[in-house]
Structure formats: C-alpha cells, structure tokens
Motif scaffolding. Structure first.
Motif, PDB file in Angstrom:
ATOM      1  N   ARG A   1       0.852  -1.181   0.027  1.00 50.74           N
ATOM      2  CA  ARG A   1      -0.266   0.201  -0.160  1.00 50.74           C
ATOM      3  C   ARG A   1       0.888   1.144  -0.010  1.00 50.74           C
ATOM      4  NH1 ARG A   1      -1.175   2.546   4.662  1.00 50.74           N
ATOM      5  NH2 ARG A   1      -3.445   2.962   3.918  1.00 50.74           N
ATOM      6  N   THR A   2       2.085   1.097  -0.390  1.00 48.99           N
ATOM      7  CA  THR A   2       2.935   2.305  -0.307  1.00 48.99           C
ATOM      8  C   THR A   2       2.648   3.547  -1.150  1.00 48.99           C
ATOM      9  OG1 THR A   2       4.869   0.749   0.228  1.00 48.99           O
ATOM     10  CG2 THR A   2       5.478   3.057  -0.601  1.00 48.99           C
ATOM     11  N   ARG A   3       2.109   3.242  -2.594  1.00 47.44           N
ATOM     12  CA  ARG A   3       1.913   4.102  -3.374  1.00 47.44           C
ATOM     13  C   ARG A   3       0.662   4.738  -2.906  1.00 47.44           C
ATOM     14  NH1 ARG A   3      -0.927   3.601  -8.376  1.00 47.44           N
ATOM     15  NH2 ARG A   3      -0.467   4.931  -9.720  1.00 47.44           N
ATOM     16  N   PHE A   4      -0.286   4.041  -2.533  1.00 52.41           N
ATOM     17  CA  PHE A   4      -1.415   4.723  -2.120  1.00 52.41           C
ATOM     18  C   PHE A   4      -1.528   5.333  -0.985  1.00 52.41           C
ATOM     19  CE2 PHE A   4      -5.024   4.132   1.086  1.00 52.41           C
ATOM     20  CZ  PHE A   4      -6.135   4.620   0.216  1.00 52.41           C
ATOM     21  N   ALA A   5      -0.647   5.118  -0.088  1.00 57.05           N
ATOM     22  CA  ALA A   5      -0.315   5.917   1.255  1.00 57.05           C
ATOM     23  C   ALA A   5       0.288   7.194   0.882  1.00 57.05           C
ATOM     24  CB  ALA A   5       0.392   5.027   2.449  1.00 57.05           C
ATOM     25  N   LEU A   6       1.274   7.149   0.115  1.00 50.09           N
ATOM     26  CA  LEU A   6       2.008   8.434  -0.175  1.00 50.09           C
ATOM     27  C   LEU A   6       1.047   9.564  -0.975  1.00 50.09           C
ATOM     28  CD1 LEU A   6       5.337   6.848  -1.419  1.00 50.09           C
ATOM     29  CD2 LEU A   6       5.104   8.467   0.549  1.00 50.09           C
ATOM     30  N   ARG A   7       0.213   8.651  -1.777  1.00 50.51           N
ATOM     31  CA  ARG A   7      -0.601   9.609  -2.619  1.00 50.51           C
ATOM     32  C   ARG A   7      -1.705  10.206  -1.746  1.00 50.51           C
ATOM     33  NH1 ARG A   7      -1.279   6.642  -6.705  1.00 50.51           N
ATOM     34  NH2 ARG A   7      -3.175   5.596  -6.029  1.00 50.51           N
ATOM     35  N   ARG A   8      -2.351   9.674  -0.595  1.00 51.03           N
ATOM     36  CA  ARG A   8      -3.171  10.203   0.185  1.00 51.03           C
ATOM     37  C   ARG A   8      -2.832  11.193   0.986  1.00 51.03           C
ATOM     38  NH1 ARG A   8      -7.198   6.302   3.901  1.00 51.03           N
ATOM     39  NH2 ARG A   8      -8.955   7.351   3.376  1.00 51.03           N
ATOM     40  N   HIS A   9      -1.398  10.793   1.379  1.00 54.39           N
ATOM     41  CA  HIS A   9      -0.669  11.905   2.197  1.00 54.39           C
ATOM     42  C   HIS A   9      -0.582  13.364   1.523  1.00 54.39           C
ATOM     43  CE1 HIS A   9       2.888  14.104   3.798  1.00 54.39           C
ATOM     44  NE2 HIS A   9       2.168  13.624   4.984  1.00 54.39           N
ATOM     45  N   ARG A  10      -0.184  13.076   0.297  1.00 52.97           N
ATOM     46  CA  ARG A  10       0.220  14.218  -0.532  1.00 52.97           C
ATOM     47  C   ARG A  10      -0.997  15.054  -0.797  1.00 52.97           C
ATOM     48  NH1 ARG A  10       4.702  15.586  -4.018  1.00 52.97           N
ATOM     49  NH2 ARG A  10       3.936  16.678  -5.756  1.00 52.97           N
ATOM     50  N   THR A  11      -1.980  14.321  -1.253  1.00 47.26           N
ATOM     51  CA  THR A  11      -3.391  14.793  -1.635  1.00 47.26           C
ATOM     52  C   THR A  11      -3.954  15.788  -0.554  1.00 47.26           C
ATOM     53  OG1 THR A  11      -3.556  13.302  -3.334  1.00 47.26           O
ATOM     54  CG2 THR A  11      -5.476  14.602  -2.774  1.00 47.26           C
ATOM     55  N   TRP A  12      -3.932  14.965   0.673  1.00 51.81           N
ATOM     56  CA  TRP A  12      -4.535  15.609   1.707  1.00 51.81           C
ATOM     57  C   TRP A  12      -4.012  16.993   2.130  1.00 51.81           C
ATOM     58  CZ3 TRP A  12      -8.785  15.930   4.100  1.00 51.81           C
ATOM     59  CH2 TRP A  12      -9.008  16.502   5.336  1.00 51.81           C
ATOM     60  N   TYR A  13      -2.592  17.135   2.184  1.00 55.25           N
ATOM     61  CA  TYR A  13      -1.868  18.389   2.892  1.00 55.25           C
ATOM     62  C   TYR A  13      -1.721  19.219   1.618  1.00 55.25           C
ATOM     63  CZ  TYR A  13      -0.994  16.422   7.192  1.00 55.25           C
ATOM     64  OH  TYR A  13      -1.245  15.602   8.428  1.00 55.25           O
TER      65      TYR A  13
ATOM     66  N   GLU B   1      -3.024  20.208 -11.392  1.00 54.54           N
ATOM     67  CA  GLU B   1      -3.673  21.215 -10.471  1.00 54.54           C
ATOM     68  C   GLU B   1      -3.562  20.961  -8.987  1.00 54.54           C
ATOM     69  OE1 GLU B   1      -6.992  18.467 -12.540  1.00 54.54           O
ATOM     70  OE2 GLU B   1      -5.041  19.679 -13.154  1.00 54.54           O
ATOM     71  N   ILE B   2      -3.084  19.706  -8.695  1.00 55.54           N
ATOM     72  CA  ILE B   2      -2.939  19.535  -7.322  1.00 55.54           C
ATOM     73  C   ILE B   2      -2.037  20.436  -6.576  1.00 55.54           C
ATOM     74  CG2 ILE B   2      -2.590  17.698  -5.604  1.00 55.54           C
ATOM     75  CD1 ILE B   2      -4.043  15.889  -7.125  1.00 55.54           C
ATOM     76  N   VAL B   3      -0.763  20.068  -7.410  1.00 53.04           N
ATOM     77  CA  VAL B   3       0.393  21.119  -6.600  1.00 53.04           C
ATOM     78  C   VAL B   3       0.445  22.589  -6.916  1.00 53.04           C
ATOM     79  CG1 VAL B   3       1.983  20.819  -8.703  1.00 53.04           C
ATOM     80  CG2 VAL B   3       2.710  21.107  -6.287  1.00 53.04           C
ATOM     81  N   LEU B   4      -0.226  22.772  -8.213  1.00 55.60           N
ATOM     82  CA  LEU B   4      -0.138  24.324  -8.466  1.00 55.60           C
ATOM     83  C   LEU B   4      -1.382  25.089  -7.651  1.00 55.60           C
ATOM     84  CD1 LEU B   4      -0.154  23.949 -12.659  1.00 55.60           C
ATOM     85  CD2 LEU B   4       1.685  24.857 -10.880  1.00 55.60           C
TER      86      LEU B   4
ATOM     87  N   GLY C   1       4.109  10.531 -11.057  1.00 53.29           N
ATOM     88  CA  GLY C   1       4.096  10.899 -12.563  1.00 53.29           C
ATOM     89  C   GLY C   1       2.517  10.875 -12.940  1.00 53.29           C
ATOM     90  N   ASP C   2       1.507  10.300 -12.318  1.00 53.41           N
ATOM     91  CA  ASP C   2       0.107  10.329 -12.587  1.00 53.41           C
ATOM     92  C   ASP C   2      -0.672  11.388 -11.673  1.00 53.41           C
ATOM     93  OD1 ASP C   2       0.474   9.079 -10.125  1.00 53.41           O
ATOM     94  OD2 ASP C   2      -1.212   7.393 -10.520  1.00 53.41           O
ATOM     95  N   GLU C   3       0.173  12.361 -11.094  1.00 52.34           N
ATOM     96  CA  GLU C   3      -0.561  13.291 -10.473  1.00 52.34           C
ATOM     97  C   GLU C   3      -1.060  14.389 -11.240  1.00 52.34           C
ATOM     98  OE1 GLU C   3       0.445  14.959  -6.212  1.00 52.34           O
ATOM     99  OE2 GLU C   3       1.565  16.437  -7.502  1.00 52.34           O
TER     100      GLU C   3
END
Length: 833
Positions: A470-482, A527-530, A522-524
């Motif tokens: 679940r590494t990829r999922f956990a990292l994306r979840r953390h990144r998207t939330w903050y 608009e998420i980071v911008l 790569g699939d982010e």
C-alpha cells in the motif's frame, strides 16, 4: 548440536558460580534429549531465543521458562524446580520457604541494573508520591524509554515504607499464547517464593501469603499479557488491602484503581536554530541535557577516552535528537562509537535499525532489548491490523498530525484501491489504540488534539509501509490531503477566514516541506500541486519561511514550466505570481522579473485559448501589481506608482492575491517616499477600509504599520507608536513572525529619538533572532526602511555608548521578541524613558 541456528553457545565455567552450573545442567539436559532450541520451542509456547537465554548463564530464568524448558526435554519438573529455588536463594540471598514470607529480605534484586541512572528527577518524585496515595501505579511509555529502570529507582526510593519487602516479577518471558491469569499469577508468586497447592488458584494462594504484609510488587512488562495482568492485579488489590503495586507497560492496565504515570523520552538538547534560553538561564549550556548525559556516560564506558568536547558537542546533540532521547537507542548507539566517529554515527542514522542492531547489544538484556528493531517488532506485533495500518500511514506525517486529519488519512478510502479502516469509529479506535500503546502522544493545542510520533517510531512505520503493498496509495493519500489544505488556505486569503487558515496551516509546514521537495508521482494531475501554491505565498511569509518558500516555488515552476493544457491553466498563472512574490521577498530580484515575464508572455500568447478573457485580465492586473511592488522595494517610486496605477485601471483583481487593495497600498507607500504625507494617509486609509470590509487581518496589520511609517516621516512619532502597538496586537492573532519583526524594527527606530534608546536596542537584538533564519533580507530589502534602521541604531548607540548598547542588544536576544516588546511598552506606559 548447536543450541541456536548459526550461533555457537558461549562456553561456561562451572567454577564461576551457581548460575553457570545451573545453566550447564540445562545444556546437558537438552543435549541428552537430542533437541535444538527450535525443536523445543514448537511445544513449549516460548520462543527459541527465550529458551536459549535460560541456559546462557547470565541470569536465572523465570520459573515458568524453566519448567517449559525441562518439560520440552523430558526432565523432572519437580527436581528442577527445587534446584532452581536453591540457586535463587544462593544468588540473590533470599532465605525463604516455598510457602512463607516470614524471613524475606526486602529487595527487588531480580530487576536491578548496574549502570548509572540519568535524569528523571520529576518522574522519581511523582512516582514515589503516587505510591503514597495510590495502590496501583503504572509507568506507561514506549518500548526502550526506560520504564523498568525508573520503576527500579522508584522502588528503591520507597522501600523503607514496605517492611516486608519489595519484589520484582518479570513478565516478559510469558508467551502471548500462554497469556492467562494463571500464568501471570504463577510468575508473580515465584518472584516472592510462593507456590499454590494442588488445585489452588495461584492468585488466591499469593493473596493468602501476602495478606497482612507490607509489600510492594513491581510487575515489569505487562503489555503483552495486559488482560491477564489486569485480572490478577484486581484480585490482589481486592484481597490484600495493604498491598501496593508498581507496574510497567506500554499501555495502561485500565482498571479502576490505576493511576498512570507517563514516561517520556529523556529531555533533548537545544539546537543552534532554536530560541536561546530565557534571561536568567544563560549560565546553563543549551546543549546540556539528560539525553546527552546518558549518551556520554554510555559512550565513555564502551569506548574509554570518549568525551563530549567543543568539537563534537553539536554532533552529539544531533545524534540524541535524531534518536528522540530514547535511552535504549542512545545506549546501543553509544556502543557503536567503538567503531565509528560521532559524525559517522550521525550520518548512518537514516538506517538506524541496521546500525542499532545486535552488534551493539547488551548481552545480558532480554532479547527484545538487544536491538532497536526487535524492540519495535514487539510493539508492532502487539498492534491490531487496523493499528498497524494507521501506524504506517501516519509515519509519513512530519511534525505531528491533527486528530481530525489522522482520521481522514487513516479512515475509509474512496473506492477499493487499498485497505483501510472499515468505519470512522474503527479509525478512531485504531488511533486511540496507538495512543494507549505509547506509539502516538497527544498534545492539546486548544480546540483540537494533535498527535505526535517519535522519529524512530516513524522510521519503523515507514519501513513496514515499504514492505507492504500500500506504499503508493499511502504516499498519494498523504500528498493529496496536505496539498489540498494549502489550496483551501490560499482560497481564503483576503477574507475573514484568512487568519484561521494561516493558523491552521502553520503546524503543517514540515508536511508541506516533505511533499514539495519529493519527486511528484507521474500520474498526479498538475492542478493538485499548482493549486497548493496559492496557499504558499502568505503561509511562507507569515511563518518566517520565505527562503524555503522561494525554493519550493522554483522547484514547482521547473516541473511545470509552461501552462498545462487543462483546467489548471489559470492556476498555473497564479502559481507563477506566487513564485515571483516569494523570490522578491527572498531578495532575488532577477528571479522575480523572470517569473513576471514568464507569466506575462504566456498571457500574451495568442495561441493560448485555455484562459477566458476576464480571467486573463485579472491575471494581467496581478502581474502589474507585482511589478509595482518590486519597484517599490528598490525605492523606484515612479515605476512603482506607474505599474500599480495601471493594475488598478484594468478594473480587475485577484482577490486571493489582494490585487486592488495592495495596489492602493503601494501607491500610498510611494507617496511616503516622495514626501506627500497627506496623499499617503488618504491612500493607506482607503486600503485599510477595503481590508477591514473583507476581514483581511494580515493586510490590515501591514497597513497600520505603513501609516505609522508615514506618521514618523511627518514628525508625529507618538501617534506612530500607538499605530505600531495596534498593529502588533492584531498581528499576534495570526502569529505573523516577519510582520512582527518588521513592525518591531520600526518601533525601535521610533523609540530611539523619544529618549528610549535602551528599549530600542533591546528590541533590535530580539528582532535579529527572527530575521536570521527566515531566508528574507532584513525589512525585505526596502531601501527606505533600511536607511531608517541604520539611523535608529546610530542614535541608540550614541545615546547609550557602545558597551551599554551591546549589553542591551544581547539582553534582547535572550529575551525573545515578545518579551522584549512587552517590556518596552511597559516602560512607555510607566513614563520611564
């Protein structure tokens, strides 16, 4: 036949003493049976390592481990139990019969340690006091934090109160599959030399023997037999009114009589980037701490000649901080100094679980305490699956996490991409379980609970996460939330919600740092980071992280150098504006102009049809406003006014970038520089009214400051002081560090000509502690303000003399800005200047 796979048992000398002779007998019994420890462990309900320790000759095994060992080898349990009792008496000086406490010598010998004890004065006093008032005290803390050692010291400090003795029962060797109340009671009974008769319940036999006695029981390592321990303790407390129990566990027993004493890691040294001690405490070395003392003590013992010196003290301090002040980790790390220098040790702490492995162990310690990984493996095994998953997810959070955020991060996930807690209630229970097990600590931040995880606990959780699917999922979840939080903050700038969101985002800066500096997936979507960048500009300014924010924005714009062909195009332009703004406050004027030009050229591209005309006009106005601000910083009032006026004439604004009111403010400040104080007042008051109407706290503070500068320039210093006092009061609402520093600088050079040179020098010293780590030039490089500051310093120095000025300046550095300001205003109110 080897006792343990891949490892030959250490030879024993039968002449060395009874422990060695006893262990040799056990080895002979095993060899006669033709068994390995792995064979024995299959039916013994104990790990092979535990059984091998019984025959190591380093300590006497518990009675339960002994009987399991003997039964596995087909020996006579009764004969060996008698032999064990004789050795126990001989080694520990206990002259007792199996069923009586009449002649017991007060002791806790079975748990005694030979090494020095460091710190914990408050905990020692609190523990001793609790045992005076309470019948059950449980020391609770994470593994390796020093609960056992502290319990021993508390027991020793209160032993005079217990005429019939203090006794230590070690529960660590009870297998989890044997975690019955009967097994726990048998171990406790064995510790005080009591055994149950045929068909008699061990707990009741123990209670009968203890009744009427003044005894303290120390129950060590209850966490893996928690329910069983709680049941036995309840029986003993009910049946033996005079009994006191001191327990250690990674989580509370949770029974009515229990009083919990939380055991925290050792206090850590300060680092150079942290605030200096308050005035009056400067004699104490800020790098001195119990953690450093323990490390130095163990390092000196392991590597004779090692000392904490001026050359290595900062490295030692960083080692202690990286290891969270955990005594076990510090002790194992200290032994590594036989091979490594302190610098090399620090460099290798990114791989702490390999570095602090069995090679640095205490050979006499329980197997779970011989390596850092073994310690945390044990903690992990005690967690439920939901707790383990939450541990992994929260290990990505730096600097803590709000409970509400943790529930979202660890709660039910949309879709079925990865497992998560089934319901919100399950999520809360998993988080509460980690708190109970001392893997998370809670901090009350006022209205909300914040959870913190030690760096070592985080490192272990990240390793477990990397082993999972679940590494990829956990990292994306953390990144998207903050990043989503930052975007929400950016949308609130310029509104009445601005102050709340600035406070909300402040403690999440470490999480944002970790996310922005990491390579994006790569699939982010862009608009998420911008979108998050819209929250960075005011957050990084108000938190005093301008230099870091400028670095973030360089990275983001490098990754997204052109407007994306999507709905995120308008967001890209705003991100470019944010980059230009932070680069300007960072003192990078070339970078600022490059960002402005990048945005304006993209807007002028006739082929770009992704941004509608009204939005295009708003963005053009924002870049003109930024050009005006850049000109104003260099005191180019002509261009500052020209660009600001052009922006206003477009009739558009980006509310979250404060375009219109900022342009009005820039025109007002240009008028100050040009000496047109009446026009400056009118413009600044107009901008102030606009900010007040929108509830924009941040802009209001700077406008009050600008009005104060204007009053000073026109010779109305007393009015300026009152405006500055008001601005400082407002800016504390959002804890705006650089704004507070800017206003305070101005206050200092206003005070100096008012006969308050001493307080001015104190404030200047305090302000320096804010500017130095911010990454922003003092006063953002504004030429007018820099000139005023230099004149204020010169006046204060002439008034006080060099020696007195230096003394007042250093006093300010010690006090810190808030206390220096409070002292200055108290002096003004008292008329003491």
């Amino acid at each position: 036949m080897a006792g343990r796979p891949g490892r030959r048992e250490q030879p024993l000398d039968p002449q060395a003493g009874p422990l060695e002779r006893f262990a040799l007998g056990l080895r002979e019994l095993r060899e006669s049976a033709g068994l390995t420890y792995l064979d024995m462990a299959q039916g013994a309900h104990f790990a092979a390592s535990t059984l091998s320790q019984a025959a190591a000759g380093q300590r006497l095994p518990t009675r339960e481990v002994l009987l399991a060992y003997v039964r596995a080898c087909g020996g006579d349990p009764g004969r060996w139990a008698d032999y064990w009792e004789r050795v126990r008496r001989e080694v520990y000086g206990l002259s007792v019969t199996e069923r009586s406490l009449t002649a017991v010598t007060p002791s806790a010998t079975g748990c005694t340690k030979a090494t020095s004890f460091v710190g914990r004065e408050h905990d020692l006093a609190a523990g001793a006091d609790l045992l005076t008032r309470c019948r059950l005290v449980t020391l609770v803390g994470i593994g390796g934090v020093g609960k056992t050692r502290l319990a021993q010291r508390i027991s020793r400090s209160v032993r005079e109160r217990f005429m019939d003795g203090t006794y230590c029962a070690e529960l660590a060797d009870i297998g989890r599959d044997r975690a019955s109340a009967e097994a726990v009671a048998e171990v406790i009974a064995a510790a005080v030399s009591v055994s149950a008769g045929p068909g008699q319940d061990p707990a009741h036999a123990l209670a009968t023997a203890l009744r009427g006695r003044s005894v303290l029981l120390l129950l060590d390592n209850c966490e893996h037999v928690l329910d069983a321990s709680a049941r036995v303790v309840r029986v003993l407390l009910d049946l033996v009114p005079g009994l006191r129990i001191l327990a250690t566990s990674r989580q509370p027993l949770d029974i009515d009589a229990e009083h919990v004493l939380r055991v925290s890691p050792l206090a850590l040294p300060a680092l150079w980037s942290e605030p200096l001690p308050d005035a009056g405490a400067t004699e104490q070395d800020p790098l001195a701490s119990p953690a450093v003392t323990l490390f130095a003590d163990r390092a000196g013992a392991a590597s004779p000649g090692f000392r904490v010196t001026e050359a290595n003290r900062h490295v030692v301090a960083r080692v202690c901080r990286r290891l969270d002040g955990l005594p076990l980790a510090l002790e194992i790390a200290a032994r590594r100094l036989r091979t490594l220098t302190p610098d090399e040790l620090l460099e290798r702490l990114d791989h702490r679980f390999r570095l602090l492995g069995p090679g640095g162990r205490d050979r006499t310690a329980h197997p779970r305490h011989q390596a850092l990984r073994a310690l945390f493996d044990w903690s992990y095994e005690l967690c439920t699956e939901a707790e383990q998953t939450a541990w992994q997810q929260l290990s990505l959070c730096v600097g803590g996490v709000l409970l509400a955020d943790a529930e979202r991060l660890c709660g039910p996930a949309e879709g079925s991409e990865a497992p998560a807690a089934a319901t919100p209630d399950d999520t809360f229970e998993a988080l509460a379980g980690l708190v109970d097990k001392s893997l998370l600590t809670t901090v009350d931040t006022g209205d909300h609970t914040r959870l913190h995880m030690l760096e070592t606990v985080r490192a272990y959780g990240q390793e477990r996460l990397a082993e999972s699917d679940r590494t990829r999922f956990a990292l994306r979840r953390h990144r998207t939330w903050y990043l989503g939080l930052a975007a929400q903050a950016g949308a609130a700038y310029g509104t009445s919600e601005e102050a709340r969101w600035l406070r909300r985002l402040r403690p999440e800066h470490p999480n944002l740092r970790q996310i922005v500096i990491a390579p994006p997936p790569g699939d982010e979507p862009a608009e998420i980071v911008l979108g998050a960048c819209l929250g960075f500009w005011l957050h990084c300014l108000t938190s005093g992280n301008v230099g870091e924010g400028a670095h973030w924005m360089r990275k983001v714009i490098e990754q997204h150098s052109r407007p994306p062909a999507s709905e995120a195009t308008g967001t890209w332009y705003r991100a470019v504006w944010v980059a230009g703004f932070l680069l300007l406050l960072n003192g990078d004027h070339v970078g600022t102009q490059e960002m402005i030009s990048r945005g304006e050229h993209a807007l002028a591209d006739p082929a770009d049809r992704t941004v509608r005309q009204p939005v295009r006009a708003e963005l053009a106005a924002a870049f003109l406003q930024l050009r005006g601000l850049a000109a104003l910083v260099t005191q180019d009032t002509v261009n500052a006014a020209r660009y600001s006026q052009s922006s206003l004439e477009t009739g558009h604004e980006v509310a979250t970038l404060l375009t219109r009111k900022q342009c009005v403010a820039q025109l007002g400040f240009s008028a100050i520089i040009q000496g047109d104080h009446a026009r400056a007042t009118a413009l600044l008051e107009q901008a102030l009214a606009m900010s007040d109407a929108q509830g924009d706290t941040w802009h209001r503070c700077y406008l009050l400051w600008a009005l104060a500068v204007n009053r000073t320039e026109s010779g109305r210093s007393q009015e300026a002081v009152e405006l500055l006092r008001q601005a400082l009061g407002d800016i504390r609402e959002i804890d705006e560090r650089l704004g507070e520093a800017t206003i305070s600088e101005t206050l200092a050079w206003v005070l100096a000509p008012l006969g308050a040179a001493g307080p001015a020098a104190v404030v200047l010293g305090a302000v320096d502690r804010v500017w130095q780590p911010s990454g922003s030039p003092r006063l953002f490089g504004f030429a007018l303000l820099t000139a005023h500051r230099e004149r204020g310093i010169e006046l204060a120095r002439r008034s006080l003399g060099d020696v007195a000025y230096a003394h007042a300046y250093e006093k300010g550095r010690r006090l810190g800005l808030r206390r220096a300001l409070d002292e200055a205003f108290r002096g003004l109110e008292a008329g003491g200047f």
